[in-house]
Design a protein around this motif. Structure first.
Motif, short mmCIF file in Angstrom:
data_model
loop_
_atom_site.label_atom_id
_atom_site.label_comp_id
_atom_site.label_asym_id
_atom_site.label_seq_id
_atom_site.Cartn_x
_atom_site.Cartn_y
_atom_site.Cartn_z
N LYS A 1 0.83 -1.21 0.00
CA LYS A 1 0.00 0.00 0.00
C LYS A 1 0.87 1.25 0.00
O LYS A 1 0.60 2.21 -0.72
CB LYS A 1 -0.94 0.00 1.21
N GLN A 2 1.93 1.25 0.81
CA GLN A 2 2.83 2.40 0.86
C GLN A 2 3.53 2.61 -0.48
O GLN A 2 3.65 3.73 -0.97
CB GLN A 2 3.86 2.22 1.99
N ASP A 3 3.99 1.49 -1.09
CA ASP A 3 4.64 1.58 -2.41
C ASP A 3 3.68 2.14 -3.44
O ASP A 3 4.05 2.96 -4.29
CB ASP A 3 5.16 0.21 -2.86
N TRP A 4 2.42 1.69 -3.39
CA TRP A 4 1.41 2.20 -4.34
C TRP A 4 1.17 3.69 -4.13
O TRP A 4 1.11 4.46 -5.08
CB TRP A 4 0.11 1.43 -4.19
N ASP A 5 1.03 4.11 -2.88
CA ASP A 5 0.83 5.53 -2.58
C ASP A 5 2.01 6.36 -3.07
O ASP A 5 1.84 7.44 -3.63
CB ASP A 5 0.62 5.75 -1.08
N ARG A 42 1.59 9.18 -6.13
CA ARG A 42 1.57 10.55 -5.59
C ARG A 42 1.82 11.53 -6.74
O ARG A 42 2.73 11.36 -7.52
CB ARG A 42 2.62 10.73 -4.52
N GLY A 43 0.96 12.53 -6.87
CA GLY A 43 1.13 13.55 -7.91
C GLY A 43 0.49 13.18 -9.24
O GLY A 43 0.52 13.97 -10.18
N VAL A 44 -0.07 11.97 -9.35
CA VAL A 44 -0.72 11.58 -10.60
C VAL A 44 -2.04 12.32 -10.72
O VAL A 44 -2.82 12.40 -9.78
CB VAL A 44 -0.95 10.05 -10.64
#
Length: 163
Positions: free
Chosen positions: A7-11, A15-17
């Motif tokens: 989840k952290q890697d996905w966030d 980020r910024g998309v």
């Protein structure tokens, strides 16, 4: 089931998309809309900017066309409909002061045209923007393009903050 690391890697990756609309077009984030507070007669603090008059320039035609076409995004907007002249001026001080302090430069102030094309707020806005209180932070302004309200709204360019 995704782990906390996933989840952290996905966030981090997203980020910024920016979102893409159903038609495949890019739609920028909406401009920041500022809230104002009602002041009492005893709630007037000195304006936090140097009050010596600065020259205001004409609105750059190239910048106007970029804002009107959406190539330059509006960074703030505010609607003065339904306010008295005093309320509108106080709100304008709050909104433009906050936008300036946030480093925002390109904005839209909506005044409306009035029922008979004689809105008192629309008539007063150029005077307010050139007043000593706002001339320090307003670089230039002009009526907006039709897609942003035409004669019932103004593009406002704020000065860069002194660093």
């Amino acid at each position: 089931m995704a782990s906390d690391k996933d989840k952290q890697d996905w966030d981090d990756a997203t980020r910024g998309v920016k979102p893409i609309g159903d038609d495949g077009m890019f739609y920028p984030e909406p401009p920041k809309v500022y809230k104002t507070h009602r002041r009492s007669d005893n709630d007037y603090a000195p304006f936090p900017f140097d009050l010596t008059i600065k020259h205001q320039s004409d609105f750059d035609p190239l910048l106007f066309s970029k804002i009107a076409s959406g190539k330059v995004r509006l960074q703030f907007s505010f609607d003065l409909h339904g306010m008295s002249e005093r309320e509108a001026f106080e709100a304008l001080l709050d909104v433009l002061g906050s936008a300036y302090m946030d480093g925002r430069r390109y904005g839209l102030i909506v005044t409306g045209k009035g029922r008979l094309g004689n809105s008192p707020i629309r008539a007063m806005l150029p005077k307010w923007l050139t007043s000593p209180k706002l001339a320090q932070i307003v670089s230039s302004f002009t009526f907006s393009a039709k897609n942003h309200g035409g004669d019932g709204a103004f593009y406002v360019l704020l000065r860069r903050q002194d660093r």
